[in-house]
Design a protein around this motif. Structure first.
Motif, PDB file in Angstrom:
ATOM      1  N   LYS A 180      47.288 -43.421 -82.922  1.00  0.00           N
ATOM      2  CA  LYS A 180      47.774 -44.357 -83.946  1.00  0.00           C
ATOM      3  C   LYS A 180      48.902 -44.122 -84.415  1.00  0.00           C
ATOM      4  O   LYS A 180      49.000 -43.156 -85.438  1.00  0.00           O
ATOM      5  CB  LYS A 180      46.650 -44.850 -84.734  1.00  0.00           C
ATOM      6  CG  LYS A 180      45.180 -45.528 -84.306  1.00  0.00           C
ATOM      7  CD  LYS A 180      44.437 -45.768 -85.332  1.00  0.00           C
ATOM      8  CE  LYS A 180      43.151 -46.418 -84.836  1.00  0.00           C
ATOM      9  NZ  LYS A 180      42.359 -46.880 -85.820  1.00  0.00           N
ATOM     10  N   THR A 208      51.492 -44.188 -87.122  1.00  0.00           N
ATOM     11  CA  THR A 208      52.015 -44.775 -88.584  1.00  0.00           C
ATOM     12  C   THR A 208      52.963 -44.514 -89.404  1.00  0.00           C
ATOM     13  O   THR A 208      53.517 -44.933 -90.268  1.00  0.00           O
ATOM     14  CB  THR A 208      50.694 -44.801 -89.590  1.00  0.00           C
ATOM     15  OG1 THR A 208      50.194 -43.280 -89.566  1.00  0.00           O
ATOM     16  CG2 THR A 208      49.257 -45.286 -89.058  1.00  0.00           C
ATOM     17  N   ASN A 231      47.805 -49.334 -97.128  1.00  0.00           N
ATOM     18  CA  ASN A 231      46.963 -49.273 -95.837  1.00  0.00           C
ATOM     19  C   ASN A 231      47.209 -48.240 -94.736  1.00  0.00           C
ATOM     20  O   ASN A 231      48.141 -48.432 -94.078  1.00  0.00           O
ATOM     21  CB  ASN A 231      47.108 -50.629 -95.253  1.00  0.00           C
ATOM     22  CG  ASN A 231      45.956 -51.038 -94.028  1.00  0.00           C
ATOM     23  OD1 ASN A 231      45.455 -49.930 -93.668  1.00  0.00           O
ATOM     24  ND2 ASN A 231      45.940 -52.179 -93.813  1.00  0.00           N
ATOM     25  N   ASP A 263      45.642 -47.490 -92.204  1.00  0.00           N
ATOM     26  CA  ASP A 263      45.556 -47.930 -90.775  1.00  0.00           C
ATOM     27  C   ASP A 263      46.592 -48.424 -90.098  1.00  0.00           C
ATOM     28  O   ASP A 263      46.633 -48.906 -88.909  1.00  0.00           O
ATOM     29  CB  ASP A 263      44.534 -48.889 -90.775  1.00  0.00           C
ATOM     30  CG  ASP A 263      43.203 -48.110 -91.136  1.00  0.00           C
ATOM     31  OD1 ASP A 263      43.027 -46.776 -90.661  1.00  0.00           O
ATOM     32  OD2 ASP A 263      42.105 -48.605 -91.793  1.00  0.00           O
ATOM     33  N   GLN A 264      47.752 -48.994 -91.199  1.00  0.00           N
ATOM     34  CA  GLN A 264      48.911 -49.659 -90.559  1.00  0.00           C
ATOM     35  C   GLN A 264      50.198 -48.763 -90.682  1.00  0.00           C
ATOM     36  O   GLN A 264      50.286 -47.618 -91.703  1.00  0.00           O
ATOM     37  CB  GLN A 264      48.917 -51.066 -91.632  1.00  0.00           C
ATOM     38  CG  GLN A 264      47.919 -51.882 -91.367  1.00  0.00           C
ATOM     39  CD  GLN A 264      48.249 -52.519 -89.902  1.00  0.00           C
ATOM     40  OE1 GLN A 264      49.401 -53.076 -89.782  1.00  0.00           O
ATOM     41  NE2 GLN A 264      47.270 -52.605 -88.941  1.00  0.00           N
ATOM     42  N   ASN A 299      58.477 -48.659 -88.918  1.00  0.00           N
ATOM     43  CA  ASN A 299      58.649 -49.062 -87.556  1.00  0.00           C
ATOM     44  C   ASN A 299      59.379 -48.223 -86.433  1.00  0.00           C
ATOM     45  O   ASN A 299      59.354 -48.786 -85.366  1.00  0.00           O
ATOM     46  CB  ASN A 299      59.040 -50.549 -87.535  1.00  0.00           C
ATOM     47  CG  ASN A 299      58.051 -51.423 -88.151  1.00  0.00           C
ATOM     48  OD1 ASN A 299      57.039 -51.251 -88.293  1.00  0.00           O
ATOM     49  ND2 ASN A 299      59.054 -52.683 -88.550  1.00  0.00           N
ATOM     50  N   GLN A 348      51.208 -49.064 -85.304  1.00  0.00           N
ATOM     51  CA  GLN A 348      49.921 -49.854 -85.807  1.00  0.00           C
ATOM     52  C   GLN A 348      50.488 -50.817 -86.796  1.00  0.00           C
ATOM     53  O   GLN A 348      50.943 -50.745 -87.995  1.00  0.00           O
ATOM     54  CB  GLN A 348      48.908 -48.858 -86.771  1.00  0.00           C
ATOM     55  CG  GLN A 348      48.449 -47.951 -85.760  1.00  0.00           C
ATOM     56  CD  GLN A 348      47.651 -48.466 -84.625  1.00  0.00           C
ATOM     57  OE1 GLN A 348      46.667 -49.060 -84.909  1.00  0.00           O
ATOM     58  NE2 GLN A 348      48.127 -48.202 -83.689  1.00  0.00           N
ATOM     59  N   GLY A 349      50.822 -52.293 -86.308  1.00  0.00           N
ATOM     60  CA  GLY A 349      51.118 -53.414 -87.168  1.00  0.00           C
ATOM     61  C   GLY A 349      52.749 -52.915 -87.289  1.00  0.00           C
ATOM     62  O   GLY A 349      53.334 -52.555 -86.369  1.00  0.00           O
ATOM     63  N   ASN A 350      53.010 -54.011 -88.136  1.00  0.00           N
ATOM     64  CA  ASN A 350      54.528 -53.823 -88.461  1.00  0.00           C
ATOM     65  C   ASN A 350      54.909 -53.860 -90.063  1.00  0.00           C
ATOM     66  O   ASN A 350      54.194 -54.486 -90.992  1.00  0.00           O
ATOM     67  CB  ASN A 350      55.040 -55.627 -88.163  1.00  0.00           C
ATOM     68  CG  ASN A 350      56.803 -55.576 -88.305  1.00  0.00           C
ATOM     69  OD1 ASN A 350      57.278 -54.704 -89.239  1.00  0.00           O
ATOM     70  ND2 ASN A 350      57.118 -56.492 -87.648  1.00  0.00           N
ATOM     71  N   ASN A 357      53.082 -55.871 -93.272  1.00  0.00           N
ATOM     72  CA  ASN A 357      51.980 -55.369 -93.594  1.00  0.00           C
ATOM     73  C   ASN A 357      51.549 -54.850 -94.833  1.00  0.00           C
ATOM     74  O   ASN A 357      50.381 -54.276 -95.291  1.00  0.00           O
ATOM     75  CB  ASN A 357      51.412 -54.199 -92.510  1.00  0.00           C
ATOM     76  CG  ASN A 357      52.235 -52.873 -92.655  1.00  0.00           C
ATOM     77  OD1 ASN A 357      52.898 -52.749 -93.704  1.00  0.00           O
ATOM     78  ND2 ASN A 357      52.219 -52.023 -91.579  1.00  0.00           N
ATOM     79  N   ASN A 415      52.965 -52.302 -96.482  1.00  0.00           N
ATOM     80  CA  ASN A 415      53.353 -50.743 -96.618  1.00  0.00           C
ATOM     81  C   ASN A 415      54.856 -50.514 -96.774  1.00  0.00           C
ATOM     82  O   ASN A 415      55.270 -49.991 -97.627  1.00  0.00           O
ATOM     83  CB  ASN A 415      52.851 -49.978 -95.410  1.00  0.00           C
ATOM     84  CG  ASN A 415      51.299 -49.730 -95.504  1.00  0.00           C
ATOM     85  OD1 ASN A 415      50.801 -49.612 -96.537  1.00  0.00           O
ATOM     86  ND2 ASN A 415      50.825 -49.263 -94.329  1.00  0.00           N
TER      87      ASN A 415
END
Length: 311
Positions: free
Chosen positions: A56, A58, A80, A82-83, A87, A112-114, A118, A120
């Motif tokens: 993952k 991050t 978060n 987990d995010q 990028n 993990q995400g954007n 998100n 962060n």
């Protein structure tokens, strides 16, 4: 001229007193990070701040793991983990330097995400006083952009303090476990324990100091990692501490400017004559810029079978 000399003497005395005060403030911040932050983390997890792996992506700076222990719980509560915190991955910036098959994006890892959406990313633009030296007068923000920003139009916030890491981490993915006697306390996916620091915690650099302004590259962000934001290398490309020099590809050296380090990952500060390092045991040393680079490397490695001394 005589009156000007007297005036400058008085001003000099005031400056010395101010500089000593600023030096003390900076000196007191480092043990707060090292003792309160890192040691409490170690008590909970039995290792120094570590990253969980490549699966993952991050792009967190390990400094974020210290936030709950350094009076930054409100900031920590808004992150978060987990995010993504930024990028940047190899296929969006310089696959030439992050070779195919050697980076997380090529070994099954996914961003993990954007960070721009998100929550962060917006937090990454928040300057935190605990990561800023009182003597620092540079721009505290990192411009938006693919290479250095957290994502999109978001800016980042810089840090004067960061972990001791090999500069070659920017091209050698997951090299920490392969560095052997050249290993520092931290690196990509490091999981250093005190038992691995066989040179002794009191003999080994843990945290270093740098300036907001650099010529080549960018100062580190406190919250995330992006292009060349590896940490601080006491014995990388720099000649020693407070190296204001850099020679670009054109071959013409830049004009040195006091307070602007030559390149990213260089150790230095706006304090006269050197900068601070926090040792593994939490003590803080002001290290002179006249120290030999070989001595800096001895102080940075954790198991080089050398017991160096900055005195």
């Amino acid at each position: 001229f005589a009156s000007n000399n007297f005036a400058s003497t008085s001003c000099c005395a005031d400056n010395v007193m101010r500089d000593m005060s600023v030096l003390q403030m900076c000196f007191s911040t480092k043990p707060f990070l090292a003792l309160t932050g890192v040691q409490k983390y170690y008590q909970l997890f039995s290792c120094l701040p570590a990253y969980p792996g490549d699966a993952k992506i991050t792009n967190q700076n390990g400094l974020t793991l210290l936030l709950p222990f350094i009076d930054q719980q409100p900031v920590d509560s808004k992150l978060n983990r987990d995010q993504a915190f930024a990028n940047t991955v190899s296929n969006t910036w310089s696959p030439t330097y992050w070779p195919a098959g050697q980076n997380p994006a090529d070994t099954g890892g996914t961003l993990q995400g954007n960070a721009t959406t998100n929550g962060n990313g917006i937090m990454m633009s928040l300057p935190l006083h605990v990561f800023r030296c009182p003597s620092e007068n540079g721009d505290p923000f990192i411009p938006a952009g693919t290479a250095y920003g957290p994502g999109g139009t978001l800016t980042g916030a810089k840090t004067n303090y960061d972990f001791i890491v090999r500069e070659w981490d920017y091209t050698r993915c997951n090299t920490w476990k392969k560095d052997g006697a050249l290993r520092y306390m931290f690196g990509q996916n490091s999981d250093c324990s005190i038992s691995q620091v066989t040179d002794g915690m009191s003999n080994t650099f843990m945290l270093g100091e740098t300036t907001f302004t650099v010529y080549n590259g960018m100062c580190n962000a406190w919250g995330y990692r992006a292009w060349v934001m590896v940490g601080i290398d006491p014995a990388g490309w720099n000649a020693s501490i407070n190296d204001w020099n850099w020679t670009p590809g054109s071959g013409t050296p830049i004009t040195p400017i006091l307070g602007r380090l030559g390149s990213w990952a260089y150790p230095g500060s706006l304090h006269a004559g050197g900068c601070h390092f926090a040792m593994g045991d939490g003590t803080v040393r002001f290290v002179s810029q006249t120290i030999a680079k070989s001595r800096l490397e001895e102080m940075a490695t954790i198991a080089g079978n050398t017991v160096a001394n900055t005195d």
